[in-house]
Design a protein around this motif. Structure first.
Motif, PDB file in Angstrom:
ATOM      1  N   GLY A   1      30.180  27.337  10.302  1.00 33.55           N
ATOM      2  CA  GLY A   1      29.874  28.755  10.259  1.00 33.55           C
ATOM      3  C   GLY A   1      30.733  29.513   9.268  1.00 33.55           C
ATOM      4  O   GLY A   1      30.634  30.735   9.157  1.00 33.55           O
ATOM      5  N   ARG A   2      31.575  28.793   8.535  1.00 35.45           N
ATOM      6  CA  ARG A   2      32.453  29.371   7.513  1.00 35.45           C
ATOM      7  C   ARG A   2      32.187  28.680   6.180  1.00 35.45           C
ATOM      8  O   ARG A   2      31.685  27.543   6.149  1.00 35.45           O
ATOM      9  N   PRO A   3      32.554  29.333   5.086  1.00 35.45           N
ATOM     10  CA  PRO A   3      32.564  28.592   3.818  1.00 35.45           C
ATOM     11  C   PRO A   3      33.566  27.444   3.908  1.00 35.45           C
ATOM     12  O   PRO A   3      34.375  27.364   4.842  1.00 35.45           O
ATOM     13  N   VAL A   4      33.545  26.559   2.937  1.00 31.01           N
ATOM     14  CA  VAL A   4      34.490  25.445   2.874  1.00 31.01           C
ATOM     15  C   VAL A   4      35.911  25.969   3.076  1.00 31.01           C
ATOM     16  O   VAL A   4      36.306  26.978   2.502  1.00 31.01           O
ATOM     17  N   ASP A   5      36.685  25.291   3.932  1.00 31.57           N
ATOM     18  CA  ASP A   5      38.057  25.725   4.199  1.00 31.57           C
ATOM     19  C   ASP A   5      38.998  25.393   3.055  1.00 31.57           C
ATOM     20  O   ASP A   5      39.902  26.173   2.739  1.00 31.57           O
ATOM     21  N   ALA A   6      38.818  24.243   2.426  1.00 34.05           N
ATOM     22  CA  ALA A   6      39.673  23.849   1.301  1.00 34.05           C
ATOM     23  C   ALA A   6      38.945  22.801   0.470  1.00 34.05           C
ATOM     24  O   ALA A   6      38.052  22.106   0.960  1.00 34.05           O
ATOM     25  N   ILE A   7      39.339  22.722  -0.784  1.00 31.49           N
ATOM     26  CA  ILE A   7      38.798  21.729  -1.711  1.00 31.49           C
ATOM     27  C   ILE A   7      39.846  20.644  -1.909  1.00 31.49           C
ATOM     28  O   ILE A   7      41.034  20.928  -2.021  1.00 31.49           O
ATOM     29  N   VAL A   8      39.405  19.397  -1.965  1.00 28.92           N
ATOM     30  CA  VAL A   8      40.281  18.272  -2.288  1.00 28.92           C
ATOM     31  C   VAL A   8      39.881  17.764  -3.672  1.00 28.92           C
ATOM     32  O   VAL A   8      38.695  17.534  -3.936  1.00 28.92           O
ATOM     33  N   SER A   9      40.874  17.617  -4.543  1.00 29.03           N
ATOM     34  CA  SER A   9      40.558  17.142  -5.891  1.00 29.03           C
ATOM     35  C   SER A   9      41.735  16.384  -6.468  1.00 29.03           C
ATOM     36  O   SER A   9      42.861  16.499  -5.971  1.00 29.03           O
ATOM     37  N   PRO A  10      41.514  15.625  -7.537  1.00 26.70           N
ATOM     38  CA  PRO A  10      42.648  15.064  -8.277  1.00 26.70           C
ATOM     39  C   PRO A  10      43.459  16.192  -8.911  1.00 26.70           C
ATOM     40  O   PRO A  10      42.981  17.318  -9.061  1.00 26.70           O
ATOM     41  N   ALA A  11      44.697  15.902  -9.280  1.00 28.84           N
ATOM     42  CA  ALA A  11      45.485  16.820 -10.094  1.00 28.84           C
ATOM     43  C   ALA A  11      45.316  16.492 -11.576  1.00 28.84           C
ATOM     44  O   ALA A  11      45.403  17.365 -12.433  1.00 28.84           O
ATOM     45  N   THR A  12      45.108  15.231 -11.865  1.00 26.89           N
ATOM     46  CA  THR A  12      44.732  14.793 -13.205  1.00 26.89           C
ATOM     47  C   THR A  12      43.680  13.697 -13.041  1.00 26.89           C
ATOM     48  O   THR A  12      43.479  13.172 -11.951  1.00 26.89           O
TER      49      THR A  12
END
Length: 569
Positions: free
Chosen positions: A454-465
């Motif tokens: 019921g909320r937008p995505v709480d956090a994004i996970v990604s590489p740093a490089t």
């Protein structure tokens, strides 16, 4: 003296500041991984090993507050280990043993007389990137011309650390100009990665990355304008926070590109645990830094935000989005495997994981890089001209034995030849950046249509490089981090795994986004990345440092639990 003589003399002065009985026998050149060498070299006592191996900062601070450990012995232990780290990786700039130990004695005396601590960081040694001015010490920041310039007062961060009871005890190496993802300058030389000295420690806070990884400091403080705490943290297997603009005090620190305020440089802690990131951040914010730094936002530490009141509350079911690919440079196999580990770990912990859809990334990349070069390099050229030293244009070591088939990084191609822009042209870039931030915000908000919370995505996970720490001179990609700076997202980094020669096999690709994407793909050979750590970013919204730290704690626990379960199978 010409610039070479000045550099040589200053480097000798640094060497002379190392206590003679702290000089160690170095491992053979064939020993690339030196991460455990401080335990083997014979310099540290059993007690000093116990102190420096204690990663739980709560334990360290409790022992200091109760006088179980004195600040003098803790500072001595970490100083000795920092000197070991320096001999292994060349990570330090300023060495001031007597001054730091005098401060430690002062802290111990205060506790003995007053029966209470000075503050929440009482007696704790803290290392600092070579930007944070300390009264009576040089801040060289990688420029020959700055040798001999002694600060007349402490930066606000250093003042705050003293007020909190901390013991600033070393400063660490940076690249000339700071605007590199590696660490090398003409004064102090090159910093190497302790997990594999053939590889870079990253930059621009590479000295801190190597030092903290070797447990030569319980907390190091770096800065970040395009990835400068996150790149060395993921390259060196440690934790960090890149806070939002003006959340933590920066005033009085020296810098490159001073006056450029569209994408602000910020400071962040680098540590061996996410809990230590929280302890430091809360302590600094609780000190009300807005009373000493006019740019710091007047925002107290929010326990409600730390308890995720805007994300469903403590114990809530969260939704994370994985940025498998940013559409500019595709992440290499070790990063892809780290993201699969994190996805599986979060799902096993009961959270939802969806794919992040890149949005206008190339436009953001071009806008940010153009802002960074808007002065046509005048800032760098001016500082180099003062001493006659040449501007460093490559991080490649002389005689580098690994070629990267890349003529120039994609950012240079996007921006074109650097040139000075008029104020009006620069304003248009700022205007464009604001529009891009609004567009990205709307894109994030629309993810509510794909989550089950019921909320937008709480956090994004990604590489740093796009890759783990590469060989020296080959770090060209920074957009996985730069997008965070351009959008001003609070972000933590955590270690996930290390390169596995059997699991992280090269993949076949025929189509590429651009020449840098292709060059990085061709560069990848698992044997080049032996023992390299692999870390990821946890990206939240602007000014929600408390929530991002809490969500990163959740991610960290999930990953550790998942990896332990897999290992038992």
């Amino acid at each position: 003296m010409d610039w070479r003589e000045r550099s040589s003399a200053r480097k000798k002065k640094q060497q002379d500041q190392i206590p003679k009985d702290w000089i160690i026998n170095l491992p053979p050149d064939s020993c690339l991984n030196v991460i455990d060498y401080p335990l083997k070299c014979g310099l540290l006592t059993t007690r000093e090993i116990e102190i420096t191996e204690t990663v739980d900062l709560d334990v360290t601070l409790r022992n200091l507050a109760t006088a179980e450990w004195s600040s003098l012995e803790v500072t001595t232990a970490f100083y000795k280990r920092a000197i070991i780290a320096h001999q292994l990786t060349n990570c330090l700039t300023e060495i001031f043993v007597d001054r730091a130990l005098d401060r430690a004695r002062e802290v111990d005396e205060y506790l003995a007389v007053n029966k209470k601590v000075i503050g929440p960081l009482h007696g704790l040694p803290v290392s600092l990137k070579d930007q944070f001015a300390m009264k009576g010490l040089e801040t060289i920041m990688g420029y020959v011309a700055w040798i001999g310039d002694y600060s007349q007062e402490d930066s606000v961060l250093v003042q705050t650390l003293y007020d909190l009871g901390a013991v600033p005890f070393v400063r660490t190496n940076v690249p000339q100009t700071l605007m590199w993802g590696e660490t090398y300058n003409h004064v102090f030389g090159r910093t190497s990665n302790p997990y594999n000295v053939f590889l870079t420690a990253g930059g621009s806070t590479g000295g801190e990355g190597a030092l903290v990884a070797l447990k030569g400091s319980p907390i190091g403080i770096g800065t970040d304008i395009g990835g400068s705490v996150r790149i060395p943290s993921t390259f060196c297997g440690i934790y960090t926070l890149r806070p939002s603009y003006e959340r933590l005090p920066y005033f009085g620190a020296l810098n490159a590109l001073e006056g450029q305020e569209s994408i602000s440089s910020v400071l962040g802690p680098m540590t061996n645990s996410i809990e230590a990131v929280k302890i430091f951040t809360k302590a600094i914010i609780d000190a009300k830094p807005w009373q000493n730094d006019p740019l710091v936002i007047r925002k107290k530490w929010s326990q409600g935000e730390y308890e995720l009141e805007d994300h469903g509350g403590i114990g809530a079911h969260l939704c994370f989005a994985v940025m498998w690919d940013n559409g500019v440079v595709q992440a290499l196999p070790p990063l892809q495997r780290a993201m699969r580990i994190m996805k599986a770990a979060l799902e096993a912990a009961g959270h939802q994981v969806i794919d992040w859809e890149p949005h206008r990334h190339l436009e953001i990349y071009k806008n940010a890089e153009t802002i960074f070069v808007a002065d046509g390099g005048e800032d760098y050229k001016t500082e180099c001209a003062k001493s006659g030293e040449p501007l460093i244009t490559t991080m490649r070591p002389d005689g580098g034995d690994h070629e990267l088939p890349l003529i120039k990084p994609y950012a240079q191609t996007l921006v074109g030849k650097a040139f000075s822009r008029s104020a009006f042209q620069l304003w248009q870039l700022h205007k464009e950046k604001r529009a891009l931030r609004k567009s990205y915000l709307d894109h994030w908000q629309r993810t509510v249509e794909r989550t089950d919370t019921g909320r937008p995505v709480d956090a994004i996970v990604s590489p740093a490089t796009a890759y783990p720490a590469p060989p020296h001179g080959l770090n060209t990609d920074s957009f996985y981090t730069t997008i965070v700076n351009a959008m001003d997202y609070a972000t933590c980094c955590i270690p996930v795994t290390t390169v596995d020669q059997e699991l992280d096999v090269p993949i076949t690709r025929e189509n590429f986004y651009n020449h840098e994407d292709e060059a990085i793909h061709l560069m990848y050979k698992p044997s080049l990345f032996v023992d390299a750590p692999v870390g990821l970013q946890v990206i939240g919204r602007p000014q929600e440092e408390e929530a991002v730290i809490a969500m990163t704690e959740i991610v960290d626990r999930a990953v550790k639990k998942y990896k332990a379960a897999v290992e038992r199978l």
